[in-house]
Design a protein around this motif. Structure first.
Motif, mmCIF file in Angstrom:
data_model
loop_
_atom_site.group_PDB
_atom_site.id
_atom_site.type_symbol
_atom_site.label_atom_id
_atom_site.label_comp_id
_atom_site.label_asym_id
_atom_site.label_seq_id
_atom_site.Cartn_x
_atom_site.Cartn_y
_atom_site.Cartn_z
ATOM 1 N N VAL A 245 0.836 -1.198 0.000
ATOM 2 C CA VAL A 245 0.000 0.000 0.000
ATOM 3 C C VAL A 245 0.874 1.253 0.000
ATOM 4 O O VAL A 245 0.644 2.186 -0.780
ATOM 5 C CB VAL A 245 -0.944 0.014 1.216
ATOM 6 C CG1 VAL A 245 -1.759 1.302 1.238
ATOM 7 C CG2 VAL A 245 -1.880 -1.193 1.180
ATOM 8 N N ARG A 246 1.902 1.276 0.848
ATOM 9 C CA ARG A 246 2.779 2.440 0.892
ATOM 10 C C ARG A 246 3.538 2.638 -0.418
ATOM 11 O O ARG A 246 3.881 3.767 -0.789
ATOM 12 C CB ARG A 246 3.763 2.312 2.063
ATOM 13 C CG ARG A 246 3.108 2.420 3.439
ATOM 14 C CD ARG A 246 4.125 2.267 4.558
ATOM 15 N NE ARG A 246 3.488 2.298 5.869
ATOM 16 C CZ ARG A 246 3.219 3.407 6.556
ATOM 17 N NH1 ARG A 246 3.545 4.591 6.034
ATOM 18 N NH2 ARG A 246 2.633 3.350 7.736
ATOM 19 N N ALA A 247 3.780 1.537 -1.119
ATOM 20 C CA ALA A 247 4.518 1.617 -2.383
ATOM 21 C C ALA A 247 3.738 2.357 -3.467
ATOM 22 O O ALA A 247 4.327 2.779 -4.468
ATOM 23 C CB ALA A 247 4.886 0.215 -2.864
ATOM 24 N N TYR A 253 -4.063 5.747 -10.275
ATOM 25 C CA TYR A 253 -3.802 4.803 -11.356
ATOM 26 C C TYR A 253 -5.050 4.646 -12.208
ATOM 27 O O TYR A 253 -6.178 4.697 -11.695
ATOM 28 C CB TYR A 253 -3.396 3.442 -10.795
ATOM 29 C CG TYR A 253 -2.155 3.477 -9.931
ATOM 30 C CD1 TYR A 253 -0.897 3.285 -10.479
ATOM 31 C CD2 TYR A 253 -2.260 3.706 -8.561
ATOM 32 C CE1 TYR A 253 0.246 3.324 -9.676
ATOM 33 C CE2 TYR A 253 -1.128 3.742 -7.750
ATOM 34 C CZ TYR A 253 0.118 3.553 -8.320
ATOM 35 O OH TYR A 253 1.239 3.601 -7.529
ATOM 36 N N LEU A 254 -4.843 4.436 -13.503
ATOM 37 C CA LEU A 254 -5.960 4.097 -14.367
ATOM 38 C C LEU A 254 -6.430 2.686 -14.046
ATOM 39 O O LEU A 254 -5.700 1.886 -13.461
ATOM 40 C CB LEU A 254 -5.552 4.205 -15.837
ATOM 41 C CG LEU A 254 -5.276 5.623 -16.342
ATOM 42 C CD1 LEU A 254 -4.780 5.582 -17.786
ATOM 43 C CD2 LEU A 254 -6.537 6.477 -16.252
ATOM 44 N N GLY A 255 -7.649 2.384 -14.436
ATOM 45 C CA GLY A 255 -8.294 1.146 -14.029
ATOM 46 C C GLY A 255 -7.463 -0.111 -14.216
ATOM 47 O O GLY A 255 -7.340 -0.935 -13.303
ATOM 48 N N LEU A 261 -2.344 -3.905 -9.651
ATOM 49 C CA LEU A 261 -1.781 -3.656 -8.318
ATOM 50 C C LEU A 261 -2.664 -4.207 -7.196
ATOM 51 O O LEU A 261 -2.297 -4.132 -6.024
ATOM 52 C CB LEU A 261 -1.582 -2.153 -8.108
ATOM 53 C CG LEU A 261 -0.510 -1.487 -8.974
ATOM 54 C CD1 LEU A 261 -0.560 0.024 -8.801
ATOM 55 C CD2 LEU A 261 0.872 -2.025 -8.623
ATOM 56 N N GLY A 262 -3.830 -4.728 -7.553
ATOM 57 C CA GLY A 262 -4.734 -5.256 -6.538
ATOM 58 C C GLY A 262 -5.586 -4.210 -5.872
ATOM 59 O O GLY A 262 -6.210 -4.475 -4.836
ATOM 60 N N LEU A 263 -5.633 -3.010 -6.449
ATOM 61 C CA LEU A 263 -6.445 -1.944 -5.856
ATOM 62 C C LEU A 263 -7.910 -2.062 -6.234
ATOM 63 O O LEU A 263 -8.775 -1.496 -5.557
ATOM 64 C CB LEU A 263 -5.909 -0.570 -6.289
ATOM 65 C CG LEU A 263 -4.481 -0.246 -5.844
ATOM 66 C CD1 LEU A 263 -4.074 1.138 -6.342
ATOM 67 C CD2 LEU A 263 -4.344 -0.319 -4.331
#
Length: 330
Positions: A245-247, A253-255, A261-263
């Motif tokens: 998360v901190r990275a 970010y675009l979709g 990234l797992g977001l």
């Protein structure tokens, strides 16, 4: 389904007729002065109120929905940015929480659909909405259209899944604090800051004087603490490590990249999110948008309070408020 629709129609018609009849007696038949025109308007208004009430009764007796939808749009704040009645705003946080709680108490609702189109906002209001989502008894899926950043993503981390469009902006997992430094300007115009405070850091961040190094460390510590809470919630909700998360470095970010990234959980539209929720519930989806339950007196009172607040805020802005000089937002 046809029987339910017929029943809803009958209830609505009866509700309007009863309200109109009551209004006619109260505002037209009884008065003997020249207020008939006003009476007609009141009849219409009362009939519309009766239609609204009848619609609510019909929804409970003949439900046509099994999924609730709430929307968080625009900057997130306690009052929804409605300090000035004529200004733009979003749904106030307490109203959103009320909508989610009402959906949770509604036996017809099995799942929650959360629309997120927000760049973020205040810390505690964002967390209040997230808590309401987490406490919802059933699957809660979120989808974003244009942007799901900061406070919006704080909320999304409490949902079971998050859908985004290819061009959606997602992330901004960070906290920002700001202050206006007007010390030099104050010197130029002959203003002098005179301190009356109890507690070493009570006036930390006041714009009329230069900030001391220890005050800067103190305020940065508050920001870091908020950020730590943000990271913990996202890591827990998204099943990511805190390092991952901190990275992200508070970037958006675009979709597609957010998915990598797992977001987010999937690339899709509102309809895709709705269909996924229906699959989890094993139902044919029927969505109803929940709105806060507010009576006429409450609405009028809210407008009056907004006017009073606007006047008070204008006066306060002249004299300043040391407790609000540092603004911290997600």
């Amino acid at each position: 389904m046809k029987a339910a629709a017929l029943g809803r129609g009958v209830i609505a018609i009866v509700g309007v007729l009863v309200a109109a009849a009551a209004a006619y007696v109260l505002f037209i038949a009884v008065p003997t002065t020249g207020v008939e025109l006003v009476g007609v308007l009141l009849v219409i208004a009362t009939a519309m109120a009766g239609l609204r009430m009848a619609g609510g009764i019909a929804d409970r007796v003949f439900p046509t929905y099994n999924i609730a939808e709430v929307a968080i749009e625009g900057p997130i704040s306690r009052d929804g940015g409605r300090r000035f009645p004529s200004g733009p705003g979003t749904t106030p946080t307490d109203d959103v929480v009320e909508q989610i709680e009402s959906a949770n108490e509604d036996s017809n609702v099995g799942g929650l659909l959360v629309k997120l189109n927000t760049p973020g906002g205040e810390v505690v209001p964002s967390d209040d909405i997230r808590r309401a989502v987490v406490e919802f008894d059933g699957p809660a899926l979120a989808y974003t259209t244009d942007v799901c950043g900061s406070g919006g993503y704080w909320i999304a981390s409490g949902c079971d899944e998050l859908f985004a469009r290819e061009a959606s902006l997602v992330g901004s997992i960070g906290v920002i604090g700001s202050r206006v430094n007007a010390a030099e300007l104050a010197d130029r115009v002959g203003l002098e800051y005179e301190r009356f405070a109890a507690g070493a850091y009570k006036d930390a961040g006041v714009p009329l004087r230069e900030m001391e190094d220890d005050e800067r460390v103190y305020l940065q510590g508050l920001i870091d603490d908020f950020y730590g809470q943000f990271v913990e919630r996202v890591a827990e909700g998204r099943e990511l490590s805190e390092e991952e998360v901190r990275a992200t470095e508070a970037r958006v970010y675009l979709g597609e990249e957010a998915l990598e990234l797992g977001l987010v959980d999937a690339i899709g539209t509102r309809e895709d999110a709705e269909q996924r929720l229906a699959e989890l519930l094993e139902i044919e989806p029927a969505v109803r948008e929940f709105e806060p339950d507010r009576g006429m007196l409450d609405r009028v009172g809210g407008a009056s309070r907004a006017v009073a607040y606007a006047f008070g805020a204008g006066v306060a802005s002249v004299f300043g408020d040391a407790d609000r000089e540092i603004e911290i937002r997600l």
